[in-house]
Design a protein around this motif. Structure first.
Motif, mmCIF file in Angstrom:
data_model
loop_
_atom_site.group_PDB
_atom_site.id
_atom_site.type_symbol
_atom_site.label_atom_id
_atom_site.label_comp_id
_atom_site.label_asym_id
_atom_site.label_seq_id
_atom_site.Cartn_x
_atom_site.Cartn_y
_atom_site.Cartn_z
ATOM 1 N N SER B 175 0.702 -1.112 -0.067
ATOM 2 C CA SER B 175 0.228 0.177 0.163
ATOM 3 C C SER B 175 0.776 1.118 0.113
ATOM 4 C CB SER B 175 -0.902 -0.003 1.120
ATOM 5 O OG SER B 175 -0.842 1.074 1.919
ATOM 6 N N ARG B 176 1.971 1.458 0.768
ATOM 7 C CA ARG B 176 3.085 2.367 0.628
ATOM 8 C C ARG B 176 3.605 2.666 -0.703
ATOM 9 N NH1 ARG B 176 6.202 1.411 5.183
ATOM 10 N NH2 ARG B 176 7.856 0.486 3.997
ATOM 11 N N LEU B 177 3.875 1.325 -1.411
ATOM 12 C CA LEU B 177 4.261 1.735 -2.882
ATOM 13 C C LEU B 177 3.203 1.992 -3.694
ATOM 14 C CD1 LEU B 177 7.148 0.938 -3.761
ATOM 15 C CD2 LEU B 177 6.108 -1.187 -4.288
ATOM 16 N N ARG B 178 2.037 2.004 -3.497
ATOM 17 C CA ARG B 178 1.059 2.317 -4.477
ATOM 18 C C ARG B 178 0.744 3.782 -4.261
ATOM 19 N NH1 ARG B 178 -2.893 -1.804 -1.810
ATOM 20 N NH2 ARG B 178 -2.144 -3.406 -2.831
ATOM 21 N N THR B 179 1.082 3.938 -2.982
ATOM 22 C CA THR B 179 0.920 5.684 -2.804
ATOM 23 C C THR B 179 2.025 6.325 -3.503
ATOM 24 O OG1 THR B 179 0.173 4.968 -0.674
ATOM 25 C CG2 THR B 179 0.493 7.165 -0.911
ATOM 26 N N LEU B 180 3.295 5.775 -3.338
ATOM 27 C CA LEU B 180 4.392 6.349 -4.017
ATOM 28 C C LEU B 180 4.290 6.359 -5.374
ATOM 29 C CD1 LEU B 180 7.377 4.725 -2.210
ATOM 30 C CD2 LEU B 180 6.893 6.967 -2.317
ATOM 31 N N LEU B 181 3.927 5.233 -6.136
ATOM 32 C CA LEU B 181 3.581 5.354 -7.622
ATOM 33 C C LEU B 181 2.570 6.419 -7.949
ATOM 34 C CD1 LEU B 181 3.798 4.045 -10.357
ATOM 35 C CD2 LEU B 181 2.040 2.404 -9.604
ATOM 36 N N THR B 182 1.445 6.369 -7.045
ATOM 37 C CA THR B 182 0.331 7.722 -7.521
ATOM 38 C C THR B 182 1.171 9.050 -7.371
ATOM 39 O OG1 THR B 182 -1.041 6.328 -6.194
ATOM 40 C CG2 THR B 182 -1.640 8.566 -6.888
ATOM 41 N N ASP B 183 2.065 9.185 -6.256
ATOM 42 C CA ASP B 183 2.672 10.434 -6.339
ATOM 43 C C ASP B 183 3.733 10.646 -7.506
ATOM 44 O OD1 ASP B 183 1.478 10.691 -3.719
ATOM 45 O OD2 ASP B 183 3.093 10.321 -2.667
ATOM 46 N N VAL B 184 4.569 9.710 -7.622
ATOM 47 C CA VAL B 184 5.647 10.006 -8.829
ATOM 48 C C VAL B 184 4.669 10.073 -10.003
ATOM 49 C CG1 VAL B 184 7.703 9.088 -9.709
ATOM 50 C CG2 VAL B 184 6.885 8.258 -7.408
ATOM 51 N N TRP B 185 3.741 9.385 -10.203
ATOM 52 C CA TRP B 185 3.124 9.509 -11.491
ATOM 53 C C TRP B 185 2.632 10.774 -11.600
ATOM 54 C CZ3 TRP B 185 -2.252 9.385 -12.908
ATOM 55 C CH2 TRP B 185 -2.475 9.251 -14.335
ATOM 56 N N SER B 186 1.857 11.311 -10.646
ATOM 57 C CA SER B 186 0.867 12.451 -10.707
ATOM 58 C C SER B 186 1.982 13.690 -10.901
ATOM 59 C CB SER B 186 0.454 12.766 -9.401
ATOM 60 O OG SER B 186 -0.264 11.669 -9.280
ATOM 61 N N ALA B 187 3.330 13.465 -10.633
ATOM 62 C CA ALA B 187 4.153 14.589 -10.733
ATOM 63 C C ALA B 187 4.766 14.505 -12.179
ATOM 64 C CB ALA B 187 5.413 14.529 -9.537
ATOM 65 N N ARG B 188 4.918 13.271 -12.688
ATOM 66 C CA ARG B 188 5.502 13.143 -13.916
ATOM 67 C C ARG B 188 4.683 12.314 -14.950
ATOM 68 N NH1 ARG B 188 8.498 12.494 -9.772
ATOM 69 N NH2 ARG B 188 10.626 13.472 -9.741
ATOM 70 N N PRO B 189 3.468 12.909 -15.210
ATOM 71 C CA PRO B 189 2.169 11.997 -15.767
ATOM 72 C C PRO B 189 2.732 11.536 -17.164
ATOM 73 C CG PRO B 189 1.580 14.216 -15.672
ATOM 74 C CD PRO B 189 2.957 14.220 -15.128
ATOM 75 N N THR B 190 2.395 10.182 -17.235
ATOM 76 C CA THR B 190 2.807 9.513 -18.859
ATOM 77 C C THR B 190 1.527 8.617 -18.770
ATOM 78 O OG1 THR B 190 4.317 8.351 -19.789
ATOM 79 C CG2 THR B 190 4.303 7.978 -17.367
#
Lengths: 276, 252
Positions: B175-190
């Motif tokens: 769940s922590r990794l999911r949150t991280l992924l959401t954060d990174v992805w939102s800052a660098r949308p692709t």
């Protein structure tokens, strides 16, 4: 050999161990020294008991060593043999690795060339040497080439095994991330082949110097092999042993100063197994 | 290919990912032909996050491999975003080079003109700042997955493909990794496409969920989520999941 230097760390580990369990009485280096001293003593006693020209005692061998070392002759012949060993080693490892990797990665090529490989593996070293001298003359190139040809099939077999175990997952990763061919070779392929390369060089270097001596005996006018032949005709066993031991010492120095540090460096990423 | 150093163009300029596979057959170990994919077709809007979901062994990973260009024998066609820009992959196993440090692993994926780039932010966001000089063998699976994510985002891909990136982690780490992924992805949308068999995960991360049938895979349906990620709280999830589970029985 490898875990020697780590034994001390185990001894002082935090784990409370029964003192009698697994704790060696002597340090590993001391054991090696004692073992070698034992062999020397055995030889010495045998020489005294036999009291014969064909089994000289250690002092006689040392004397023969100093005699040829003082004139510089010994070092010249050691250097000549070492030069041939190194040249043949580099040649055999380079050619053998390329062939081995290609065969390991290409099933059709392997199926076609496998019989050749088995043939070359089974040609006696002596035959290769004699044919090389007949075909290419009594020269340095023929000598070094003959040593290399004797070693190449072994390198091919080891490296082929390594290339067969290459990790498909990492290869796919490299292709998705568009690694160039050079980058893939250097960072993905070669590190995986390193243990096989190390194994091939280990067995290679000892095999090569033994063959080098035969090559020198048959067709060169210098080198340890040539000297041993000379002293064989003079029936000087002490000098034969002196040359042999001197060259073994050279090879051990290479092992400890070059091969082992290189191996330690190239496997530094491996997680250390706890307690070993 | 060569536009990596330029900023990512706004989402509207990019093409969507369009996948149309009209048949994919494997030769099994016993020599028999196994039909893995019957017919699937979907698109992923530029800059959006889509999830492929379906039962184990239904051909999800095969679909990803086709998109990644690792499997070229299939009937159908493929349109990648941004005219064939770079694709990043996060595999099920982290697939890091064990003999290179975390940072070297990430930098090796960069193109030549980009190798010296500043990656401090990316490592910091993923909590890898302290791990840059570690070897993968020293990392836990969760950390190794983060390193794999760092590598994927470092190349500023126009398409990100993730194959069950949270599988075999304990729930807390996942769940922590999911949150991280959401954060990174939102800052660098692709444009992103993830494979999973976990509906909760899909609902939390995606703009679009694509449901597949059992092997040979066919389309079961497409579900678009318009609720912003920030509003997808526990209550929203509890309302959405049963509805989806009812519509696509057996997915939960």
């Amino acid at each position: 050999m490898a875990p020697d230097h780590r034994a001390d760390a185990t001894d002082t580990a935090l784990l409370q161990r029964p003192a009698a369990l697994g704790r060696p009485v002597f340090g590993p280096r001391l054991v090696t020294a004692l073992s070698l001293a034992g062999l020397l003593a055995l030889w010495w006693i045998a020489a005294i008991v036999a009291d014969s020209r064909v089994l000289p005692a250690p002092p006689a061998v040392a004397e023969a060593f100093w005699r040829d070392a003082a004139t510089g002759e010994l070092f010249f012949h050691l250097a000549m043999t070492l030069m041939r060993v190194i040249a043949a080693f580099v040649l055999a490892m380079a050619i053998g690795s390329v062939i081995g990797i290609v065969l390991g990665m290409n099933r059709e090529a392997n199926r076609f060339f496998d019989p050749w490989l088995i043939l070359f593996l089974n040609i006696p070293a002596l035959v290769v040497i004699v044919l090389a001298y007949i075909w290419f003359g009594l020269n340095e190139a023929a000598a070094i080439g003959a040593i290399a040809v004797n070693k190449i099939p072994n390198v091919v077999v080891t490296m082929r095994e390594g290339a067969r175990t290459l990790d498909r997952d990492l290869e796919e990763m490299a292709s998705v991330y568009r690694f160039s061919a050079g980058r893939t070779l250097r960072h993905v392929v070669l590190p995986q082949l390193q243990p096989y390369f190390a194994a091939a060089s280990r067995t290679g270097i000892s095999l090569i110097w033994k063959i080098a001596l035969v090559v020198e005996l048959l067709g060169r006018s210098n080198g340890v092999g040539f000297q041993i032949n000379l002293y064989f005709q003079l029936f000087d066993v002490a000098a034969i042993l002196a040359y042999t031991l001197a060259f073994v010492a050279v090879m051990l120095t290479i092992e400890f100063l070059l091969v082992q540090p290189f191996e330690a460096h190239s496997t530094r990423w491996r997680p250390r197994r706890a307690g070993s | 290919m060569s536009n990596l150093s330029k900023p990512i163009p706004p989402a509207g300029d990019q093409d969507a990912l369009e996948v149309e596979i009209r048949g994919k057959t494997f030769r099994g170990a016993d020599g028999d032909a196994v039909r893995a994919i019957d017919e699937i077709a979907f698109s992923v809007a530029p800059g959006s996050f889509a999830t492929l979901i379906g039962p184990s062994g239904c051909g999800k990973t095969t679909t990803l491999r086709i998109i990644l260009g690792l499997d070229r024998e299939f009937d159908g066609r493929l349109k990648l975003p941004a005219g064939g820009g770079r694709i990043a992959a996060v595999f099920q196993e982290p697939r890091l080079l064990p003999w290179r440090t975390v940072e070297e692993n990430v930098r090796l994926a960069l193109s030549d003109e980009d190798t010296g780039r500043d990656l401090d932010d990316l490592f910091a966001v993923l909590g890898l700042a302290e791990m840059r000089s570690r070897y993968p063998g020293e990392l836990s699976l969760g950390l190794a997955r983060r390193a794999a994510l760092a590598r994927a985002f470092a190349i500023r891909p126009s398409l990100l493909v993730l194959d069950e990136p949270f599988v075999s982690l304990d729930e807390q780490t996942a769940s922590r990794l999911r949150t991280l992924l959401t954060d990174v992805w939102s800052a660098r949308p692709t444009t992103a496409l993830m494979v999973t068999h976990n509906l909760r995960e899909a609902v939390q991360l995606s703009d679009r969920i694509i449901f597949l049938t059992e092997r040979p895979a066919r389309m079961r349906g497409v579900y678009d989520i318009t609720t912003p990620r920030a509003d997808r709280d526990a209550r929203w999830r509890e309302a959405t999941l049963p509805a989806l589970a009812k519509r696509y029985s057996g997915v939960l």
